[in-house]
Design an enzyme around this catalytic site. Structure first.
Site, PDB file in Angstrom:
ATOM      1  N   LYS A  40       0.875  -1.245  -0.031  1.00  0.00           N
ATOM      2  CA  LYS A  40       0.111   0.044   0.081  1.00  0.00           C
ATOM      3  C   LYS A  40       0.896   1.277   0.080  1.00  0.00           C
ATOM      4  O   LYS A  40       0.443   2.449  -0.205  1.00  0.00           O
ATOM      5  CB  LYS A  40      -0.823  -0.028   1.259  1.00  0.00           C
ATOM      6  N   ARG A  89     -18.366   1.766   6.194  1.00  0.00           N
ATOM      7  CA  ARG A  89     -18.557   3.526   6.155  1.00  0.00           C
ATOM      8  C   ARG A  89     -19.703   3.610   4.984  1.00  0.00           C
ATOM      9  O   ARG A  89     -20.538   4.376   5.276  1.00  0.00           O
ATOM     10  CB  ARG A  89     -17.431   4.423   5.452  1.00  0.00           C
ATOM     11  N   SER A 127      -8.646   7.393   5.223  1.00  0.00           N
ATOM     12  CA  SER A 127      -7.192   7.888   5.307  1.00  0.00           C
ATOM     13  C   SER A 127      -6.654   8.571   4.103  1.00  0.00           C
ATOM     14  O   SER A 127      -5.837   9.586   4.262  1.00  0.00           O
ATOM     15  CB  SER A 127      -6.260   6.823   5.852  1.00  0.00           C
TER      16      SER A 127
END
Length: 158
Positions: A40, A89, A127
């Protein structure tokens, strides 16, 4: 019972904090697993991410923070956690998270996954979005702990 809330936490947000706070009430011990995740390409080092997670979560008493690498289910077995906690979310998150939970069940049939939905105030926080806003000089104070805000400002100062 011990639960595991895994993530990269690059950086930890108020949304993460909300899920961790709520999940901590469900378990005797909640391990917050900070994944190394080199694929990532995290902005912060694993050491800095663990440090920020410690600072943000210091008021929660039944939390342990550990870094890990490799498959999350293998880490869960190592620490004897039988439940993975995942935050949702949006419906878009659900598709990916359900696929992940199904694969984890195939890999480790004795580990369950539970989902906690974000509250309305945190449902839009990610993020990557926080990093984008910070990189453009936007105000992220309402979305992250002051420690995280200062760390991002130090990286993106112009």
């Amino acid at each position: 019972m011990k639960g595991l809330y895994p993530g990269t936490f690059d950086p930890i947000t108020n949304g993460h904090y909300e899920i961790i706070r709520r999940a901590s009430a469900l378990f005797e011990t909640l391990i917050v697993g900070v994944a190394v995740s080199p694929e990532k390409e995290p902005l912060f080092s694993i050491e800095r991410r663990v440090e920020m997670v410690h600072e943000v979560l210091q008021t929660l008493s039944n939390i342990e923070i550990q870094e890990y690498s490799g498959l999350t289910v293998n880490f869960a077995k190592e620490i004897d956690a039988h439940v993975l906690v995942r935050g949702l979310r949006s419906p878009a998150d659900a598709q990916y998270e359900f696929e992940l939970a199904r694969m984890n069940k195939e890999l480790a049939g004795d580990i369950e996954t539970i989902f906690l939905s974000s509250g309305d105030n945190n449902a839009f926080i990610s993020s990557s979005l926080i990093k984008q806003i910070a990189s453009e000089g936007g105000d992220i104070a309402g979305f992250v702990h002051s420690t995280v805000q200062q760390a991002l400002l130090a990286i993106y100062k112009t």
